[in-house]
Design a protein around this motif. Structure first.
Motif, PDB file in Angstrom:
ATOM      1  N   SER A 144       0.437  -0.637   9.700  1.00  0.00           N
ATOM      2  CA  SER A 144      -0.989  -0.930   9.542  1.00  0.00           C
ATOM      3  C   SER A 144      -1.732   0.386   9.374  1.00  0.00           C
ATOM      4  O   SER A 144      -1.307   1.415   9.911  1.00  0.00           O
ATOM      5  N   THR A 145      -2.841   0.339   8.643  1.00  0.00           N
ATOM      6  CA  THR A 145      -3.658   1.541   8.460  1.00  0.00           C
ATOM      7  C   THR A 145      -4.519   1.728   9.709  1.00  0.00           C
ATOM      8  O   THR A 145      -5.372   0.875  10.004  1.00  0.00           O
ATOM      9  N   LYS A 190      -3.040   8.335   4.588  1.00  0.00           N
ATOM     10  CA  LYS A 190      -3.423   7.021   4.062  1.00  0.00           C
ATOM     11  C   LYS A 190      -4.920   6.966   3.752  1.00  0.00           C
ATOM     12  O   LYS A 190      -5.349   6.530   2.672  1.00  0.00           O
ATOM     13  N   TYR A 191      -5.738   7.406   4.714  1.00  0.00           N
ATOM     14  CA  TYR A 191      -7.197   7.371   4.500  1.00  0.00           C
ATOM     15  C   TYR A 191      -7.612   8.312   3.375  1.00  0.00           C
ATOM     16  O   TYR A 191      -8.464   7.988   2.555  1.00  0.00           O
ATOM     17  N   ASN A 238      -6.714   6.734  -0.102  1.00  0.00           N
ATOM     18  CA  ASN A 238      -7.621   5.663  -0.525  1.00  0.00           C
ATOM     19  C   ASN A 238      -9.017   6.198  -0.807  1.00  0.00           C
ATOM     20  O   ASN A 238      -9.680   5.764  -1.755  1.00  0.00           O
ATOM     21  N   SER A 294      -8.895  -5.546   0.035  1.00  0.00           N
ATOM     22  CA  SER A 294      -8.808  -5.457   1.490  1.00  0.00           C
ATOM     23  C   SER A 294      -8.664  -4.022   1.973  1.00  0.00           C
ATOM     24  O   SER A 294      -8.659  -3.781   3.174  1.00  0.00           O
ATOM     25  N   CYS A 295      -8.521  -3.055   1.054  1.00  0.00           N
ATOM     26  CA  CYS A 295      -8.248  -1.690   1.517  1.00  0.00           C
ATOM     27  C   CYS A 295      -9.364  -0.683   1.240  1.00  0.00           C
ATOM     28  O   CYS A 295      -9.909  -0.115   2.182  1.00  0.00           O
ATOM     29  N   ASP A 315     -11.345   1.013   4.208  1.00  0.00           N
ATOM     30  CA  ASP A 315     -10.826   2.339   4.556  1.00  0.00           C
ATOM     31  C   ASP A 315     -11.849   3.449   4.286  1.00  0.00           C
ATOM     32  O   ASP A 315     -11.901   4.439   5.022  1.00  0.00           O
TER      33      ASP A 315
END
Ligand SMILES: NC(=O)c1ccc[n+]([C@@H]2O[C@H](COP(=O)([O-])OP(=O)(O)OC[C@H]3O[C@@H](n4cnc5c(N)ncnc54)[C@H](O)[C@@H]3O)[C@@H](O)[C@H]2O)c1
Length: 429
Positions: free
Chosen positions: A119-120, A201-202, A205, A256-257, A261
């Motif tokens: 999960s992020t 990850k952040y 995105n 959803s991201c 994010d």
């Protein structure tokens, strides 16, 4: 290896099916009973290309099983956490699902086990989770951050051909465990500390979202100075330092991201005393893009009040049925507020509760039904079906002034105009 995956959403289910297909024995825990029953029967609860076959094969071959019982994580070597981390209204990441799962793991996991967080989660959270939930089992549960980069619509391909596998871990043994899990996948391993892996990850995105908002700003300027964003973006993207992907001007990002994010990273920045001005602008530009589209349509139709508008596309991008944070839903809401009557069509989208409260509109079973007697159509998702549609027939069934607002710049303006439509794109001269 014996693997548990917690959460059978877009990420967890892809992980579970692909790992089972790679020969691991996978138990997937999903607390939504109806979803779990569907999966156990070999049926997908959402659309993802290629996933249905893997699911059926995994279940039939006995490599993949589903349960609502969290107790089934006992005696597995690896636990993968893939539950949701949605946004709260203030932008903060809602960690309720993560905390719930961590409580279960701290009570039930039998050691030694490697906990892989897919999960992020905000940078720094992994270290906190270890202190808060795993302190009694320190040294026995190895915590690893392994953010997921798959894209909905091509998730299975992305799983098997990732551009990199990011692993944040504290011990070489934990890194080796992750490597054995992915032993059939060829990709560079980027090994780092846990907080850095969470940040990758952040940052990824946020950067992709920045490219989208940047090109949308250039598109807006193109309209004002009489330039055309299509050749501009193409030529800009040919510079290898820039790259052409994510330079398609339009209604902006959804899904959803990216929305959650970017907002999450902005919140984390503020919390840490940093004002991330660039990111704030990216978020603002993205929200404004939808408003600009509605304003443009209002100008083209003189007023929206009493007009019939067809929305073509509800999913946030083609290739998925996911409507979370989809620009189309926002646009429908704004059109309704202005007194327009909205019909909509999408070849695949499923309007689930997780996309939030729905605006009012009539859902049609085919595009021509949505277009019948409408004064204008807005292309909100660039599905192939809309490109190949019989636009001549569409012209006949629509009402004057027959405006096409191509929110994704995916139609051929010359062809559309030659049929008699009024065409407007995003950033087109
Ligand atoms: N969707 C994407 O394209 C994508 C890509 C990369 C990363 N991510 C990240 O991966 C995570 C999951 O995203 P998603 O889109 O798969 O979410 P999702 O909401 O589709 O799926 C989460 C699933 O977990 C289940 N769940 C929640 N708590 C549970 C529990 N205690 N026990 C069992 N099941 C539980 C939910 O019922 C749901 O089915 C998020 O952090 C997201 O940011 C998503």
């Amino acid at each position: 290896m014996l693997v548990s995956v917690i959460g059978a959403g877009y990420v967890g289910l892809v992980a579970a099916c692909c790992l089972a297909n790679s020969g691991h024995r996978v138990k997937c825990v999903e607390h939504d009973r109806s979803k779990c029953e569907m999966l156990a029967g070999g049926l997908l609860p959402f659309y993802e290309e290629g996933l249905g076959d893997l699911l059926a094969r995994g279940v039939k071959g006995g490599k993949l099983s589903f349960s609502t019982e969290i107790e089934s994580i006992k005696n597995t070597e690896i636990i993968i956490v893939a539950v949701g981390t949605p946004s709260r209204p203030d932008g903060k990441v809602d960690l309720g699902q993560i905390f719930g799962v961590m409580t279960d793991i701290s009570e039930l996991a039998t050691e030694p086990v490697t906990l892989i967080m897919k999960s992020t989660v905000p940078p720094g959270l992994g270290l906190q989770l270890q202190k808060r939930f795993l302190f009694q089992k320190s040294g026995k549960i190895a915590y690893v951050s392994n953010p997921e980069f798959l894209r909905e619509g091509r998730a299975v391909k992305d799983w098997y051909q990732p551009e990199r596998i990011v692993v944040g871990a504290e011990t070489p043994e934990a890194v080796e465990t992750v490597k054995s899990l992915y032993s059939d996948i060829e990709a560079p391993f980027c090994v780092m500390d846990i907080s850095s892996a969470e940040m990758v990850k952040y940052a990824s995105n946020a950067f992709l979202a920045t490219k989208i908002s940047f090109i949308n700003e250039i598109a807006n300027l193109c309209e004002l100075v009489g330039a055309d964003i299509i050749p501009v973006a193409r030529a800009v993207g040919m510079d290898g330092r820039i790259g052409g992907s994510f330079l398609q001007a339009g209604l902006g990002y959804g899904g959803s991201c990216f929305p959650k994010d970017t907002k999450g990273l902005d919140f984390i920045s503020t919390l840490n005393g940093h004002t991330f001005n660039l990111l704030k602008a990216v978020i603002e530009v993205n929200a404004r893009q939808r408003i600009l589209a509605v304003r443009k349509l209002s100008r083209l139709l003189d007023s929206l009040c009493g007009k019939k508008i067809a929305i073509l596309g509800l999913s946030f991008k083609p290739g998925t049925d996911d409507t979370r944070e989809s620009p189309s839903l926002d646009i429908i809401r704004m059109l309704g507020d202005e007194g327009a009557e909205v019909t909509a069509y999408d070849p695949m989208a499923v309007l689930r509760q997780n996309a939030g409260p729905l605006p009012e509109f009539t859902l049609c079973g085919d595009p021509l039904a949505a277009l019948t007697s409408s004064h204008a159509a807005v292309i909100t998702t660039e599905w192939r079906e809309f490109l190949d549609m019989d636009w001549e027939k569409a012209w006949k069934i629509m009402s004057p002034p027959r405006v096409i607002l191509d929110g994704r710049n995916c139609l051929d303006p010359h062809k559309i105009k030659s049929l008699g439509f009024q065409y407007a794109g995003m950033g087109r001269a």
